[in-house]
Design a protein around this motif. Structure first.
Motif, PDB file in Angstrom:
ATOM      1  N   ALA A   1    -172.207  28.171  42.237  1.00 16.91           N
ATOM      2  CA  ALA A   1    -173.439  27.693  41.981  1.00 16.91           C
ATOM      3  C   ALA A   1    -174.722  28.935  41.170  1.00 16.91           C
ATOM      4  CB  ALA A   1    -173.706  28.249  43.129  1.00 16.91           C
ATOM      5  N   GLN A   2    -174.081  30.049  40.352  1.00 18.73           N
ATOM      6  CA  GLN A   2    -174.630  31.092  40.297  1.00 18.73           C
ATOM      7  C   GLN A   2    -174.604  30.786  38.371  1.00 18.73           C
ATOM      8  OE1 GLN A   2    -175.449  34.497  40.869  1.00 18.73           O
ATOM      9  NE2 GLN A   2    -174.721  34.094  43.560  1.00 18.73           N
ATOM     10  N   GLY A   3    -173.963  29.648  38.160  1.00 19.30           N
ATOM     11  CA  GLY A   3    -174.009  29.734  36.630  1.00 19.30           C
ATOM     12  C   GLY A   3    -172.457  29.560  36.035  1.00 19.30           C
ATOM     13  N   ALA A   4    -172.272  29.712  35.162  1.00 16.31           N
ATOM     14  CA  ALA A   4    -170.992  29.183  34.500  1.00 16.31           C
ATOM     15  C   ALA A   4    -170.755  30.676  32.732  1.00 16.31           C
ATOM     16  CB  ALA A   4    -171.303  27.811  33.520  1.00 16.31           C
ATOM     17  N   GLU A   5    -169.532  30.473  32.992  1.00 11.03           N
ATOM     18  CA  GLU A   5    -169.109  31.754  31.151  1.00 11.03           C
ATOM     19  C   GLU A   5    -168.698  30.973  30.589  1.00 11.03           C
ATOM     20  OE1 GLU A   5    -169.228  34.520  29.224  1.00 11.03           O
ATOM     21  OE2 GLU A   5    -170.249  35.217  30.882  1.00 11.03           O
ATOM     22  N   HIS A   6    -168.438  31.517  29.682  1.00 15.39           N
ATOM     23  CA  HIS A   6    -166.676  30.967  29.027  1.00 15.39           C
ATOM     24  C   HIS A   6    -166.223  31.893  28.054  1.00 15.39           C
ATOM     25  CE1 HIS A   6    -168.509  26.721  28.294  1.00 15.39           C
ATOM     26  NE2 HIS A   6    -170.084  27.761  29.116  1.00 15.39           N
ATOM     27  N   GLU A   7    -164.953  31.579  28.026  1.00 13.50           N
ATOM     28  CA  GLU A   7    -163.794  32.360  26.931  1.00 13.50           C
ATOM     29  C   GLU A   7    -163.735  31.303  26.292  1.00 13.50           C
ATOM     30  OE1 GLU A   7    -159.588  34.445  28.029  1.00 13.50           O
ATOM     31  OE2 GLU A   7    -159.735  32.252  27.847  1.00 13.50           O
ATOM     32  N   ARG A   8    -164.087  32.104  24.687  1.00 12.08           N
ATOM     33  CA  ARG A   8    -163.975  31.083  23.823  1.00 12.08           C
ATOM     34  C   ARG A   8    -162.248  31.886  22.844  1.00 12.08           C
ATOM     35  NH1 ARG A   8    -169.210  30.632  24.497  1.00 12.08           N
ATOM     36  NH2 ARG A   8    -169.916  28.308  24.624  1.00 12.08           N
ATOM     37  N   ASN A   9    -161.365  31.233  22.628  1.00 10.65           N
ATOM     38  CA  ASN A   9    -160.460  31.644  21.535  1.00 10.65           C
ATOM     39  C   ASN A   9    -160.303  30.964  20.485  1.00 10.65           C
ATOM     40  OD1 ASN A   9    -159.250  32.304  24.549  1.00 10.65           O
ATOM     41  ND2 ASN A   9    -159.148  30.985  25.313  1.00 10.65           N
ATOM     42  N   TYR A  10    -160.088  31.691  19.511  1.00 12.15           N
ATOM     43  CA  TYR A  10    -159.792  30.863  18.161  1.00 12.15           C
ATOM     44  C   TYR A  10    -158.650  31.612  17.615  1.00 12.15           C
ATOM     45  CZ  TYR A  10    -165.309  30.891  18.288  1.00 12.15           C
ATOM     46  OH  TYR A  10    -165.818  30.519  18.546  1.00 12.15           O
ATOM     47  N   GLN A  11    -157.233  30.926  17.085  1.00 10.75           N
ATOM     48  CA  GLN A  11    -156.612  31.255  16.847  1.00 10.75           C
ATOM     49  C   GLN A  11    -155.921  30.191  15.304  1.00 10.75           C
ATOM     50  OE1 GLN A  11    -153.674  30.016  19.490  1.00 10.75           O
ATOM     51  NE2 GLN A  11    -152.949  32.237  20.031  1.00 10.75           N
ATOM     52  N   THR A  12    -155.928  31.216  14.367  1.00  6.15           N
ATOM     53  CA  THR A  12    -155.565  30.578  12.762  1.00  6.15           C
ATOM     54  C   THR A  12    -154.164  31.470  11.850  1.00  6.15           C
ATOM     55  OG1 THR A  12    -156.042  29.957  10.894  1.00  6.15           O
ATOM     56  CG2 THR A  12    -156.845  32.423  11.854  1.00  6.15           C
ATOM     57  N   GLY A  13    -153.160  30.539  11.342  1.00  8.95           N
ATOM     58  CA  GLY A  13    -151.975  31.515  10.560  1.00  8.95           C
ATOM     59  C   GLY A  13    -151.774  30.579  10.034  1.00  8.95           C
ATOM     60  N   VAL A  14    -150.601  31.285   8.985  1.00 11.02           N
ATOM     61  CA  VAL A  14    -149.881  30.520   8.590  1.00 11.02           C
ATOM     62  C   VAL A  14    -148.526  30.504   8.315  1.00 11.02           C
ATOM     63  CG1 VAL A  14    -150.419  31.769   6.694  1.00 11.02           C
ATOM     64  CG2 VAL A  14    -149.753  29.971   5.997  1.00 11.02           C
ATOM     65  N   ASN A  15    -147.588  29.573   8.385  1.00 12.53           N
ATOM     66  CA  ASN A  15    -146.085  29.434   8.495  1.00 12.53           C
ATOM     67  C   ASN A  15    -145.446  29.266   6.990  1.00 12.53           C
ATOM     68  OD1 ASN A  15    -146.322  29.164  11.269  1.00 12.53           O
ATOM     69  ND2 ASN A  15    -145.449  27.900  11.844  1.00 12.53           N
ATOM     70  N   ILE A  16    -144.568  30.428   6.280  1.00  9.34           N
ATOM     71  CA  ILE A  16    -144.093  30.772   5.891  1.00  9.34           C
ATOM     72  C   ILE A  16    -142.507  29.834   5.308  1.00  9.34           C
ATOM     73  CG2 ILE A  16    -144.094  31.475   3.072  1.00  9.34           C
ATOM     74  CD1 ILE A  16    -146.467  33.128   4.034  1.00  9.34           C
ATOM     75  N   ASP A  17    -142.189  28.994   4.718  1.00 10.73           N
ATOM     76  CA  ASP A  17    -140.486  28.713   4.354  1.00 10.73           C
ATOM     77  C   ASP A  17    -140.007  29.901   3.272  1.00 10.73           C
ATOM     78  OD1 ASP A  17    -138.150  27.969   4.422  1.00 10.73           O
ATOM     79  OD2 ASP A  17    -138.562  25.451   4.694  1.00 10.73           O
TER      80      ASP A  17
END
Length: 363
Positions: free
Chosen positions: A266-282
């Protein structure tokens, strides 16, 4: 392991026009390894643990061909810990999956039971923890990419796979008399995959759900609610948006994932924001025998920020057995910030390094 079964006992005594065919698959995963943690509540930690590469689990997948493009299916899946033999959730035997449904090869499928949401199903496999270890998931796994919060009392509809595209929607009933929305959860998502390009997007909303904000972020209050050890934040609305994708470019597979978790009262909102990036190399020239993964995670919540750098190497001894080694370095910043990689004890400082070597076998 697949066991063909004959269904339709009437055939033994009665004249039946057709005999339906069924299959039963027993499957699972066993993962055990050694962890090295630089700071776990202030001390160095060396331990054996299970399910950090992929969750230890076993299950049954049942399917019956009903004819005319129709089939019936069911799944029961339970998590356990191979290093102790203990059930991972003592209050729920088939804690990961427990559902039954019907499918049509033109209209899709309808299922009922305890089912993971589309955040996990459509986006979960695209994040930095696949392949990786649990510490590569987002802070606290509040977004559910690790499938620790399947939806009970669910009804799920999913379309057929049409030229790589698939979509679905599901509703989880709160089962509370006089208040349909109390405890209700729902999820929907879309995905696309053609072998080279993969993309997924999903949304999940939960009413009256809790989150361990103190345990994850060491916050003593949030949106007017006092918090302490053992006291969770009560969110009137708990929503998650997730998108992810990957593309194969020769020996390289770059990938990304973004999630936004919104906690409201009732008092508001809070966010958790997550960013993930990478590379797989064969490293094996297309044979997929040696895979090196380099990834980066960035998360924010309230006035806190977390940056994590991950390195993971997998040697596939076969299609079902792999040995691996991984390491993650996390740095936290902000008021009273403590590093805490998912699945491990929190650090007493703002840094934490987790390393693991192990073996994983699928069956």
């Amino acid at each position: 392991m697949k066991t063909p079964l004959l269904v339709g006992g009437c055939a033994a005594l009665l004249s039946c026009p057709a005999l339906a065919q069924s299959s039963a698959t027993i499957y699972g995963s066993i993962d055990t390894g050694i962890d090295f943690v630089t700071n776990a509540h202030g001390g160095h930690l060396v331990q054996e643990s299970a399910g950090k590469r992929t969750p230890d689990r076993w299950g049954f997948l049942l399917r019956e061909d009903l004819g005319g493009g129709n089939s019936a299916f069911a799944r029961l899946e339970s998590g356990y810990l191979s290093n102790t033999g203990a059930q991972i959730n003592p209050n729920s035997f088939f804690n990961r999956d427990a559902y039954v449904g019907l499918a049509n090869d033109k209209w899709g499928s309808l299922s009922f039971g305890n089912i993971p949401d589309y955040i996990y199903e459509y986006v979960g496999a695209l994040n930095n923890s696949v392949p990786g270890i649990s510490s590569f998931y987002t802070i606290g796994n509040l977004d559910g990419l690790a499938n620790t919060h399947p939806l009970n009392n669910s009804v799920k509809y999913q379309t057929i796979n049409f030229h790589g595209f698939q979509a679905g929607v599901m509703n989880s009933f709160g089962n509370q008399a006089g208040d349909f929305s109390a405890g209700r959860q729902y999820s929907f998502g879309v995905r696309y995959g053609n072998g080279i390009v993969k993309f997924g997007a999903a949304y999940t909303m939960s009413h009256n759900r809790t989150a361990d904000v103190f345990g994850v972020f060491s916050l003593t209050s949030l949106l007017g609610q006092p918090l302490r050890a053992g006291v969770q934040f009560n969110a009137s609305r708990y929503s998650t948006i997730a998108v992810g994708g990957s593309v194969v470019i020769g020996a390289f597979t770059p990938h990304f994932t973004y999630t936004d978790v919104k906690l409201e009262n009732a008092q508001g909102a809070e966010h958790e924001r997550n960013y993930q990036t990478g590379v797989n190399i064969d490293l094996s020239g297309g044979a997929h025998l040696y895979i090196l993964r380099v990834t980066y995670d960035h998360s924010t919540f309230d006035n806190l920020a977390f940056n994590q750098y991950n390195l993971f190497f997998t040697h596939y001894l076969s299609k079902v057995t792999q040995v691996y080694a991984g390491v993650g370095l996390q740095r936290a910043s902000g008021p009273n910030a403590h590093a805490e990689q998912f699945g491990y004890l929190a650090s007493s400082s703002n840094t934490q390094t987790v390393g693991r070597i192990g073996i994983n076998h699928m069956f």
